[in-house]
Design a protein around this motif. Structure first.
Motif, PDB file in Angstrom:
ATOM      1  N   VAL A 158     -75.328  67.947 -95.304  1.00 58.94           N
ATOM      2  CA  VAL A 158     -75.821  68.140 -96.665  1.00 58.94           C
ATOM      3  C   VAL A 158     -76.801  67.017 -96.996  1.00 58.94           C
ATOM      4  N   GLN A 159     -77.929  67.388 -97.611  1.00 58.66           N
ATOM      5  CA  GLN A 159     -78.932  66.406 -98.030  1.00 58.66           C
ATOM      6  C   GLN A 159     -78.930  66.318 -99.551  1.00 58.66           C
ATOM      7  N   ARG A 160     -78.592  65.153-100.092  1.00 60.69           N
ATOM      8  CA  ARG A 160     -78.690  64.933-101.537  1.00 60.69           C
ATOM      9  C   ARG A 160     -80.108  64.456-101.837  1.00 60.69           C
ATOM     10  N   VAL A 161     -80.776  65.162-102.742  1.00 58.15           N
ATOM     11  CA  VAL A 161     -82.119  64.811-103.167  1.00 58.15           C
ATOM     12  C   VAL A 161     -82.001  64.271-104.593  1.00 58.15           C
ATOM     13  N   SER A 162     -82.482  63.039-104.814  1.00 61.33           N
ATOM     14  CA  SER A 162     -82.325  62.360-106.094  1.00 61.33           C
ATOM     15  C   SER A 162     -83.666  61.956-106.671  1.00 61.33           C
ATOM     16  N   PHE A 163     -83.817  62.133-107.992  1.00 62.31           N
ATOM     17  CA  PHE A 163     -84.971  61.640-108.733  1.00 62.31           C
ATOM     18  C   PHE A 163     -84.461  60.511-109.623  1.00 62.31           C
ATOM     19  N   LYS A 164     -85.019  59.311-109.434  1.00 59.54           N
ATOM     20  CA  LYS A 164     -84.550  58.106-110.116  1.00 59.54           C
ATOM     21  C   LYS A 164     -85.657  57.519-110.980  1.00 59.54           C
ATOM     22  N   VAL A 165     -85.254  56.988-112.132  1.00 64.16           N
ATOM     23  CA  VAL A 165     -86.198  56.399-113.070  1.00 64.16           C
ATOM     24  C   VAL A 165     -85.777  54.970-113.373  1.00 64.16           C
ATOM     25  N   THR A 166     -86.770  54.083-113.459  1.00 64.21           N
ATOM     26  CA  THR A 166     -86.533  52.704-113.877  1.00 64.21           C
ATOM     27  C   THR A 166     -87.383  52.422-115.112  1.00 64.21           C
ATOM     28  N   LEU A 167     -86.713  51.988-116.171  1.00 63.91           N
ATOM     29  CA  LEU A 167     -87.400  51.554-117.386  1.00 63.91           C
ATOM     30  C   LEU A 167     -87.567  50.042-117.308  1.00 63.91           C
ATOM     31  N   PRO A 168     -88.719  49.492-117.689  1.00 60.45           N
ATOM     32  CA  PRO A 168     -88.946  48.059-117.544  1.00 60.45           C
ATOM     33  C   PRO A 168     -88.361  47.218-118.679  1.00 60.45           C
ATOM     34  N   HIS A 169     -87.814  47.891-119.684  1.00 60.54           N
ATOM     35  CA  HIS A 169     -87.334  47.175-120.861  1.00 60.54           C
ATOM     36  C   HIS A 169     -86.112  47.913-121.407  1.00 60.54           C
ATOM     37  N   ALA A 170     -85.032  47.191-121.675  1.00 58.65           N
ATOM     38  CA  ALA A 170     -83.821  47.797-122.231  1.00 58.65           C
ATOM     39  C   ALA A 170     -83.937  47.856-123.743  1.00 58.65           C
ATOM     40  N   ASP A 171     -83.938  49.076-124.279  1.00 63.31           N
ATOM     41  CA  ASP A 171     -84.032  49.280-125.720  1.00 63.31           C
ATOM     42  C   ASP A 171     -83.482  50.667-126.026  1.00 63.31           C
ATOM     43  N   SER A 172     -82.728  50.802-127.083  1.00 63.28           N
ATOM     44  CA  SER A 172     -82.127  52.094-127.424  1.00 63.28           C
ATOM     45  C   SER A 172     -83.163  53.126-127.850  1.00 63.28           C
ATOM     46  N   THR A 173     -84.392  52.691-128.151  1.00 64.27           N
ATOM     47  CA  THR A 173     -85.443  53.630-128.545  1.00 64.27           C
ATOM     48  C   THR A 173     -86.456  53.863-127.424  1.00 64.27           C
ATOM     49  N   TYR A 174     -86.069  53.530-126.195  1.00 60.93           N
ATOM     50  CA  TYR A 174     -86.901  53.789-125.011  1.00 60.93           C
ATOM     51  C   TYR A 174     -86.028  54.552-124.035  1.00 60.93           C
ATOM     52  N   TYR A 175     -86.324  55.846-123.837  1.00 59.00           N
ATOM     53  CA  TYR A 175     -85.431  56.653-123.002  1.00 59.00           C
ATOM     54  C   TYR A 175     -86.140  57.849-122.383  1.00 59.00           C
ATOM     55  N   VAL A 176     -85.471  58.385-121.355  1.00 59.97           N
ATOM     56  CA  VAL A 176     -85.803  59.673-120.755  1.00 59.97           C
ATOM     57  C   VAL A 176     -84.496  60.455-120.731  1.00 59.97           C
ATOM     58  N   GLN A 177     -84.506  61.643-121.344  1.00 60.27           N
ATOM     59  CA  GLN A 177     -83.321  62.487-121.417  1.00 60.27           C
ATOM     60  C   GLN A 177     -83.645  63.858-120.826  1.00 60.27           C
ATOM     61  N   PRO A 178     -83.262  64.102-119.570  1.00 60.51           N
ATOM     62  CA  PRO A 178     -83.494  65.432-118.991  1.00 60.51           C
ATOM     63  C   PRO A 178     -82.711  66.491-119.767  1.00 60.51           C
ATOM     64  N   GLN A 179     -83.360  67.595-120.081  1.00 54.66           N
ATOM     65  CA  GLN A 179     -82.731  68.687-120.820  1.00 54.66           C
ATOM     66  C   GLN A 179     -82.380  69.862-119.908  1.00 54.66           C
ATOM     67  N   ASN A 180     -83.255  70.160-118.978  1.00 55.72           N
ATOM     68  CA  ASN A 180     -83.081  71.278-118.055  1.00 55.72           C
ATOM     69  C   ASN A 180     -83.779  70.953-116.752  1.00 55.72           C
ATOM     70  N   ALA A 181     -83.289  71.549-115.684  1.00 58.91           N
ATOM     71  CA  ALA A 181     -83.942  71.398-114.376  1.00 58.91           C
ATOM     72  C   ALA A 181     -83.896  72.731-113.648  1.00 58.91           C
ATOM     73  N   ARG A 182     -84.925  72.982-112.895  1.00 62.18           N
ATOM     74  CA  ARG A 182     -84.971  74.141-112.005  1.00 62.18           C
ATOM     75  C   ARG A 182     -85.391  73.640-110.640  1.00 62.18           C
ATOM     76  N   VAL A 183     -84.634  74.035-109.632  1.00 59.60           N
ATOM     77  CA  VAL A 183     -84.922  73.652-108.253  1.00 59.60           C
ATOM     78  C   VAL A 183     -84.945  74.917-107.412  1.00 59.60           C
ATOM     79  N   TRP A 184     -86.076  75.140-106.733  1.00 65.08           N
ATOM     80  CA  TRP A 184     -86.217  76.301-105.872  1.00 65.08           C
ATOM     81  C   TRP A 184     -86.707  75.885-104.495  1.00 65.08           C
ATOM     82  N   LYS A 185     -86.142  76.532-103.495  1.00 64.79           N
ATOM     83  CA  LYS A 185     -86.641  76.361-102.127  1.00 64.79           C
ATOM     84  C   LYS A 185     -87.307  77.669-101.725  1.00 64.79           C
TER      85      LYS A 185
END
Length: 189
Positions: A158-185
């Motif tokens: 099994v191959q786990r495929v991961s998308f990772k994000v790094t924010l350069p500054h910790a703040d509660s008003t700086y974010y990325v919130q995934p809502q939906n994803a679609r993955v097709w091969k």
């Protein structure tokens, strides 16, 4: 004038070599993705991952990752978000480094984030950065296409495929919130 050899119809498609070929249900496979928010941290965070089953990823198969996100940077200045992907135990590949202007607006984005094509024992990693950004407030980098390769140990596991994000500054008003994803091969054959 007739295009291609064979019989055209609603149940087939015209291949690149000019032959009409039947569409089979096995040619497109969907994968379930697991999502997680990243906010108030500078730690690299997996915001989306999916698993490709053992022996399911054949040479020439392409996988597409689409994401719908809510993105906000109201941290006081422009910040650069970094995105990377991992394919199994293969090398991590950076697919984006994008600045987001300071704004009280929460943006909703949707689009193809990246694609993966298996070529023998390697996976080419692509990018589509025009769809990651927001309509205003984003600093868009140039380019699309293959940005790197990753070589998992093998494709019999099994191959786990991961998308990772790094924010350069910790703040509660700086974010990325995934809502939906679609993955097709899309299978090569």
């Amino acid at each position: 004038a007739r295009m291609g050899s064979g019989t055209p119809g609603s149940g087939n498609f015209l291949r690149g070599d000019g032959a009409w070929t039947a569409i089979s249900g096995a040619q497109i496979t969907g994968y379930a993705a697991t999502l997680a928010d990243v906010t108030n941290t500078t730690t690299e965070t997996t915001i989306c991952y999916f698993d490709v089953g053992a022996n399911e990823w054949a040479d020439g198969d392409i996988i597409f990752l689409w994401l719908g996100n809510k993105i906000k940077n109201n941290s006081g200045s422009t910040r650069t978000t970094v995105g990377k992907v991992n394919v199994g135990a293969g090398a991590q590949v950076q697919i984006l480094s994008q600045g987001f202007s300071d704004s009280a607006t929460e943006y909703e984005t949707m689009g193809m984030i990246t694609s993966f094509m298996r070529t023998a024992s390697t996976v080419m990693v692509g990018q589509n950065l025009r769809t990651w950004g927001v309509p205003t407030g984003a600093i868009y980098p140039n380019g699309e296409g293959a940005v790197g390769t990753s070589t998992p140990a093998n494709f019999t596991d099994v191959q786990r495929v991961s998308f990772k994000v790094t924010l350069p500054h910790a703040d509660s008003t700086y974010y990325v919130q995934p809502q939906n994803a679609r993955v097709w091969k899309v299978s090569a054959t």
